[in-house]
Write an enzyme that holds these catalytic residues in place. Structure first.
Site, PDB file in Angstrom:
ATOM      1  N   HIS A 264       0.830  -1.204   0.000  1.00  0.00           N
ATOM      2  CA  HIS A 264       0.000   0.000   0.000  1.00  0.00           C
ATOM      3  C   HIS A 264       0.871   1.264   0.000  1.00  0.00           C
ATOM      4  CE1 HIS A 264      -3.715   2.277   1.126  1.00  0.00           C
ATOM      5  NE2 HIS A 264      -2.824   3.095   1.668  1.00  0.00           N
ATOM      6  N   GLU A 265       1.779   1.353   0.963  1.00  0.00           N
ATOM      7  CA  GLU A 265       2.616   2.557   1.067  1.00  0.00           C
ATOM      8  C   GLU A 265       3.539   2.695  -0.142  1.00  0.00           C
ATOM      9  OE1 GLU A 265       1.596   4.652   3.103  1.00  0.00           O
ATOM     10  OE2 GLU A 265       0.417   3.328   4.413  1.00  0.00           O
ATOM     11  N   HIS A 268       1.753   4.589  -2.805  1.00  0.00           N
ATOM     12  CA  HIS A 268       1.821   6.036  -2.566  1.00  0.00           C
ATOM     13  C   HIS A 268       3.194   6.589  -2.983  1.00  0.00           C
ATOM     14  CE1 HIS A 268      -1.960   6.747  -0.516  1.00  0.00           C
ATOM     15  NE2 HIS A 268      -1.720   5.865   0.426  1.00  0.00           N
ATOM     16  N   GLU A 294      -4.725   7.570  -3.101  1.00  0.00           N
ATOM     17  CA  GLU A 294      -5.209   6.301  -2.567  1.00  0.00           C
ATOM     18  C   GLU A 294      -5.458   5.297  -3.700  1.00  0.00           C
ATOM     19  OE1 GLU A 294      -4.876   6.115   0.545  1.00  0.00           O
ATOM     20  OE2 GLU A 294      -5.948   4.284   1.094  1.00  0.00           O
TER      21      GLU A 294
HETATM   22 ZN    ZN Z   1      -3.172   5.200   1.845  1.00  0.00          ZN
END
Ligand code: ZN
Length: 500
Positions: A264-265, A268, A294
């Site tokens: 997830h990170e 980003h 996101e």
């Molecule tokens: Zn996030």
């Protein structure tokens, strides 16, 4: 020296100060000894008030307008015109909040957070209630200060998802709800029950760290321009496109938080690593909105990171690191376990599909409180009612209900919807990407993302903040944001898993 060059010089100074502030904040979470807290708060406050003074000064406003006059007629998508648009907006917004309001709001947030911690621990909403009433009051005040055309919530949503209207989100979420509730109910009725106990076993933390680096590199996160740190609440922060950092937490008996948190990170940070070099040291060198940001993290975490192909390719390496836990399991069993879906009380633990309900609920309750249709005192009952409607479950107490998130201890209404918008943008982008380049799915079936990342770089990342989220999604997919691509993705994936 042209007016634009003078402006650029000031913009770069401000950007450097902002990045210094970001570094102080990153360091506080990752490295700082606990004893350093008081001085660190002072350092961060000094820096942020300096930044606020500089970026709201008459002088800065004059520089923006002089440069704008000089550039009159520059193409809309040029870096110059895009920077002027963004600076004008930020400048106007920053001047709308009086210093007195900012100070009061930060004081209330500090105390509300303390009250929230106590209330959640005791599962006693009464402790938090007077503070939430103040926070709602601050949100109402803020909406008036920023101003709005149609409805109050627009003024707040706009700060996180620029240009998006509440009515638009409401329509998208209502379409989503109409199709997602029946899908969730069909899954509940399915005779297929997925066993995910293999994820809850002892997993050595040092080996988890090694594997997190492996999967991060596998999806294209560049460690020469990145860094992986350990924290309690994971986040990504970027000091430049050449220094975009991620953080993760590690549980010794549960594999998912570190694994999917890292993916997830990375999503980003890879967005930030992909912004065009010529945007460096300006506010354009960032992801354009929370929702689009996101979309990048969810795409890597879910669409890529919870796909069958990805795990058929990478499971053997994971199994080799954890022979005791995974030696007797197949890649297919692992794929099924990480995609188990079921209603739950806690948003941050929710699966890819039911997560959206947690957001729709908060979006509806925030509007009701902001508009005065729901008294704060009635929040726990309203929360539980919506949980039953959307997820078919009732939280046993408020700590697993309306007290679970820290967000409402500060006046940040409008933030929550961006989480679900991210899921929808991700599906819509991914559908467009795979239609444009068939190599993307072929590679993904072998656990690789080179073609996908190249497409994201070209179509999304390099633009940074030049376009609003609405402009970007239309440019890239030819359509405004909708729920349909996500539903096609979810129906195909979970329909197959649960034999619907
Ligand atoms: Zn996030």
């Amino acid at each position: 020296m042209s007016h634009y060059d003078s402006l650029l010089e000031k913009v770069r100074e401000l950007d450097d100060l902002n990045k210094a502030a970001a570094l102080l904040s990153w360091d506080r979470e990752v490295n700082m000894p606990r004893g350093g807290a008081a001085e660190r708060i002072a350092q961060m406050t000094t820096l942020s008030s300096l930044i606020h003074r500089m970026s709201t000064s008459d002088e800065f406003g004059g520089l923006i307008e002089d440069a704008a006059a000089e550039l009159d007629g520059a193409a809309y998508d040029s870096n110059e015109a895009s920077l002027i648009r963004l600076l004008r907006r930020n400048y106007a917004d920053a001047r709308k909040l009086p210093d007195e309001f900012v100070a009061r709001s930060s004081a209330v947030s500090g105390q509300a957070r303390e009250a929230w911690v106590q209330a959640r621990t005791a599962s006693d909403f009464a402790i938090f209630r007077p503070w939430l009433e103040q926070v709602v009051g601050l949100c109402q005040e803020m909406a008036e200060l920023y101003g709005y055309e149609d409805e109050k919530y627009d003024a707040l949503l706009d700060k996180y998802e620029l240009g998006m209207k509440t009515a638009e989100v409401r329509a998208i979420f209502s379409d989503l709800k109409a199709e997602l509730v029946p899908l969730r109910e069909a899954i509940d009725r399915s005779p297929v029950k997925i066993d995910d106990s293999l994820l809850h076993q002892p997993y050595d933390v040092e080996r988890q760290k090694a594997f997190a680096r492996t999967v991060a590199e596998a999806i294209g996160y560049d460690f020469n321009r990145g860094h992986l740190g350990t924290v309690i609440h994971p986040f990504a922060t970027s000091l430049s496109r050449n220094d975009a950092r991620i953080t993760t937490r590690w549980y010794p008996d549960f594999l998912c938080p570190s694994l999917f948190g890292t993916l997830h990170e990375c999503g980003h940070a890879m967005y930030e690593q992909g912004t065009a070099a010529e945007l460096a040291r300006t506010p354009l060198a960032r992801g354009t909105s929370l929702g689009i940001h996101e979309s990048q993290s969810r795409m890597m975490e879910n669409i890529v990171g919870r796909s069958r192909g990805f795990w058929h390719a990478h499971f053997p390496a994971l199994q080799a690191l954890f022979p005791e836990a995974l030696g007797g399991h197949t890649a297919e069993a692992f794929y099924r376990a990480i995609n188990k879906t079921q209603p739950s009380f806690i948003r941050v633990e929710a699966d890819e599909l039911t997560y959206n309900f947690h957001i729709i609920l908060r979006f509806e309750l925030e509007q009701a409180m902001l508009n005065g249709d729901l008294a704060v005192a009635d929040l726990p009952a309203a929360w539980n009612e919506k949980m039953r409607e959307l997820l078919g479950v009732t939280p046993p107490d408020d700590s697993q209900g309306c007290l679970q998130d820290v967000h409402w201890s500060r006046p940040g209404f409008g933030y929550f919807p961006t989480y679900a918008l991210g899921n929808l943008y991700a599906a819509q982008f991914f559908e467009t990407a795979t239609a444009a380049d068939p190599a993307i799915l072929a590679e993904l079936a072998e656990g690789r993302t080179t073609a996908l990342l190249a497409w994201l770089r070209e179509n999304i990342h390099r633009h940074g903040r030049k376009f609003t989220p609405g402009e970007l999604v239309r440019r890239v997919t030819g359509q405004p944001l909708g729920h349909a691509a996500f539903m096609r993705y979810a129906t195909a994936k979970f329909g197959e898993l649960y034999e619907l």
